[in-house]
Design a protein around this motif. Structure first.
Motif, PDB file in Angstrom:
ATOM      1  N   CYS A 191      31.475  40.127  47.338  1.00  0.00           N
ATOM      2  CA  CYS A 191      31.447  39.163  48.443  1.00  0.00           C
ATOM      3  C   CYS A 191      31.205  37.806  47.813  1.00  0.00           C
ATOM      4  O   CYS A 191      30.244  37.634  47.055  1.00  0.00           O
ATOM      5  N   THR A 192      32.049  36.833  48.114  1.00  0.00           N
ATOM      6  CA  THR A 192      31.932  35.540  47.446  1.00  0.00           C
ATOM      7  C   THR A 192      30.917  34.603  48.112  1.00  0.00           C
ATOM      8  O   THR A 192      30.730  33.480  47.652  1.00  0.00           O
ATOM      9  N   ASN A 193      30.245  35.086  49.176  1.00  0.00           N
ATOM     10  CA  ASN A 193      29.174  34.272  49.747  1.00  0.00           C
ATOM     11  C   ASN A 193      27.795  34.850  49.424  1.00  0.00           C
ATOM     12  O   ASN A 193      26.799  34.410  49.987  1.00  0.00           O
ATOM     13  N   LEU A 194      27.746  35.821  48.534  1.00  0.00           N
ATOM     14  CA  LEU A 194      26.468  36.247  47.972  1.00  0.00           C
ATOM     15  C   LEU A 194      26.114  35.344  46.792  1.00  0.00           C
ATOM     16  O   LEU A 194      26.967  35.056  45.958  1.00  0.00           O
ATOM     17  N   ARG A 195      24.861  34.916  46.719  1.00  0.00           N
ATOM     18  CA  ARG A 195      24.407  34.136  45.561  1.00  0.00           C
ATOM     19  C   ARG A 195      24.005  35.141  44.483  1.00  0.00           C
ATOM     20  O   ARG A 195      22.837  35.472  44.315  1.00  0.00           O
ATOM     21  N   ALA A 196      25.036  35.629  43.772  1.00  0.00           N
ATOM     22  CA  ALA A 196      24.844  36.749  42.860  1.00  0.00           C
ATOM     23  C   ALA A 196      25.308  36.471  41.445  1.00  0.00           C
ATOM     24  O   ALA A 196      24.738  37.020  40.492  1.00  0.00           O
ATOM     25  N   ALA A 197      26.327  35.651  41.268  1.00  0.00           N
ATOM     26  CA  ALA A 197      26.930  35.472  39.944  1.00  0.00           C
ATOM     27  C   ALA A 197      25.921  35.026  38.900  1.00  0.00           C
ATOM     28  O   ALA A 197      25.997  35.424  37.731  1.00  0.00           O
ATOM     29  N   ASN A 230      37.253  20.340  29.727  1.00  0.00           N
ATOM     30  CA  ASN A 230      38.590  19.969  30.179  1.00  0.00           C
ATOM     31  C   ASN A 230      39.047  20.741  31.413  1.00  0.00           C
ATOM     32  O   ASN A 230      40.220  20.702  31.775  1.00  0.00           O
ATOM     33  N   VAL A 231      38.103  21.433  32.055  1.00  0.00           N
ATOM     34  CA  VAL A 231      38.425  22.213  33.249  1.00  0.00           C
ATOM     35  C   VAL A 231      37.628  21.673  34.430  1.00  0.00           C
ATOM     36  O   VAL A 231      36.415  21.469  34.340  1.00  0.00           O
ATOM     37  N   SER A 232      38.323  21.443  35.540  1.00  0.00           N
ATOM     38  CA  SER A 232      37.649  21.055  36.779  1.00  0.00           C
ATOM     39  C   SER A 232      38.071  22.012  37.888  1.00  0.00           C
ATOM     40  O   SER A 232      39.105  22.671  37.809  1.00  0.00           O
ATOM     41  N   VAL A 233      37.252  22.077  38.939  1.00  0.00           N
ATOM     42  CA  VAL A 233      37.526  23.007  40.027  1.00  0.00           C
ATOM     43  C   VAL A 233      37.503  22.244  41.348  1.00  0.00           C
ATOM     44  O   VAL A 233      36.671  21.355  41.548  1.00  0.00           O
ATOM     45  N   HIS A 234      38.452  22.580  42.229  1.00  0.00           N
ATOM     46  CA  HIS A 234      38.676  21.837  43.473  1.00  0.00           C
ATOM     47  C   HIS A 234      38.871  22.841  44.602  1.00  0.00           C
ATOM     48  O   HIS A 234      39.408  23.929  44.392  1.00  0.00           O
ATOM     49  N   VAL A 263      32.779  30.434  28.306  1.00  0.00           N
ATOM     50  CA  VAL A 263      31.795  30.492  29.400  1.00  0.00           C
ATOM     51  C   VAL A 263      30.685  31.442  28.971  1.00  0.00           C
ATOM     52  O   VAL A 263      30.885  32.645  28.866  1.00  0.00           O
ATOM     53  N   GLN A 264      29.510  30.896  28.706  1.00  0.00           N
ATOM     54  CA  GLN A 264      28.367  31.673  28.211  1.00  0.00           C
ATOM     55  C   GLN A 264      27.300  31.782  29.300  1.00  0.00           C
ATOM     56  O   GLN A 264      27.048  30.836  30.034  1.00  0.00           O
ATOM     57  N   GLY A 265      26.673  32.956  29.373  1.00  0.00           N
ATOM     58  CA  GLY A 265      25.552  33.124  30.282  1.00  0.00           C
ATOM     59  C   GLY A 265      25.913  33.664  31.642  1.00  0.00           C
ATOM     60  O   GLY A 265      25.045  33.757  32.526  1.00  0.00           O
ATOM     61  N   TRP A 266      27.192  34.033  31.827  1.00  0.00           N
ATOM     62  CA  TRP A 266      27.644  34.514  33.137  1.00  0.00           C
ATOM     63  C   TRP A 266      28.149  35.956  33.079  1.00  0.00           C
ATOM     64  O   TRP A 266      28.830  36.409  33.994  1.00  0.00           O
ATOM     65  N   LEU A 298      28.441  27.802  42.711  1.00  0.00           N
ATOM     66  CA  LEU A 298      28.522  28.776  41.625  1.00  0.00           C
ATOM     67  C   LEU A 298      29.756  28.525  40.764  1.00  0.00           C
ATOM     68  O   LEU A 298      29.684  28.557  39.532  1.00  0.00           O
ATOM     69  N   SER A 299      30.892  28.260  41.386  1.00  0.00           N
ATOM     70  CA  SER A 299      32.126  28.008  40.636  1.00  0.00           C
ATOM     71  C   SER A 299      31.989  26.763  39.764  1.00  0.00           C
ATOM     72  O   SER A 299      32.404  26.757  38.596  1.00  0.00           O
ATOM     73  N   GLN A 300      31.400  25.718  40.324  1.00  0.00           N
ATOM     74  CA  GLN A 300      31.176  24.497  39.545  1.00  0.00           C
ATOM     75  C   GLN A 300      30.277  24.779  38.345  1.00  0.00           C
ATOM     76  O   GLN A 300      30.519  24.290  37.238  1.00  0.00           O
TER      77      GLN A 300
END
Length: 242
Positions: free
Chosen positions: A189-195, A31-35, A231-234, A21-23
């Protein structure tokens, strides 16, 4: 040349939702990456062994590994301070900054920041948690004058199982809270597939929904002086300014 921004995210070891989800959220930002860096979290309860999972040293070790990647900011993508108290996240962020020299934030501190921007005093909670964990979260939010009396939860404690909660279940929970005229809703809860469902819920029910995978990324972008409205659509969250 536009500066490359690296977001470092601390992840519960059994979480399989927040990374994809974060990716996906940052995919529109060239120009933004997530690790990511993990530490052990297997269950969510108020039992002592479960509470010990969130002791600072294990989290700090994961943060040190992110620092090796020269990330610009570190975010804890988790909701533990909901039942442990917001001061635990504040202390963690201070310790991460002192240990690594890198600023830090968390899903819950970012959520609280968004509530303040929205002048919200009522938050509907959608979680997978057990009764006593949910009750603890409600009490914690009372300390900042936010009413979480309108809520739904699923009586689950195994962290890996949270990712298996179906979209239709979340749809029903959100619709129920929206029908009760709640001011703001959080999928907490960050383990829900909700975003990925937030924009749909907001349009369907005309209510702002703040997902905790999204809140930490929103605040990390703000802290790195990246315009989150790209960030569009979120959901509406990314239109907010801190």
């Amino acid at each position: 040349m536009t500066k490359r921004i690296r977001l470092g995210i601390l992840t519960p070891s059994s979480n399989t939702s927040l990374e994809p989800l974060s990716q996906a959220i940052v995919a529109q930002l060239p120009n933004v990456s997530v690790h990511f860096s993990r530490f052990t979290v297997l269950k969510i309860s108020l039992e002592e062994d479960a509470l010990q999972q969130f002791q600072n040293e294990a989290i700090l070790e994961a943060a040190r590994l992110l620092a090796d990647a020269n990330v610009d900011i570190i975010g804890w993508s988790g909701t533990s301070s909901g039942w442990l108290g917001f001061s635990t996240d504040e202390e963690l962020c201070g310790n991460i900054a002192a240990e690594t020299g890198i600023p830090a934030t968390t899903s819950v501190l970012a959520l609280n920041k968004a509530l303040k921007v929205l002048s919200a005093t009522e938050l509907g909670l959608v979680t997978p948690y057990m009764d006593n964990v949910q009750e603890a979260i409600i009490k914690t939010y009372q300390t900042i004058g936010v009413d979480c009396g309108k809520e739904r939860h699923l009586q689950l404690s195994k962290n890996s199982s949270f990712a298996d909660v179906a979209e239709r279940t979340l749809d029903e929970m959100v619709a129920d809270l929206a029908s009760r005229q709640v001011q703001v809703i959080s999928t907490f809860c960050t383990n829900l597939r909700a975003a990925q469902r937030v924009e749909y819920w907001e349009k369907a029910h005309n209510v702002t929904v703040l997902d905790t995978v999204s809140t930490v990324i929103w605040n990390m972008l703000l802290m790195c002086e990246v315009d989150p409205s790209a960030v569009q659509g979120w959901g509406r969250l990314f239109e907010l300014r801190g």
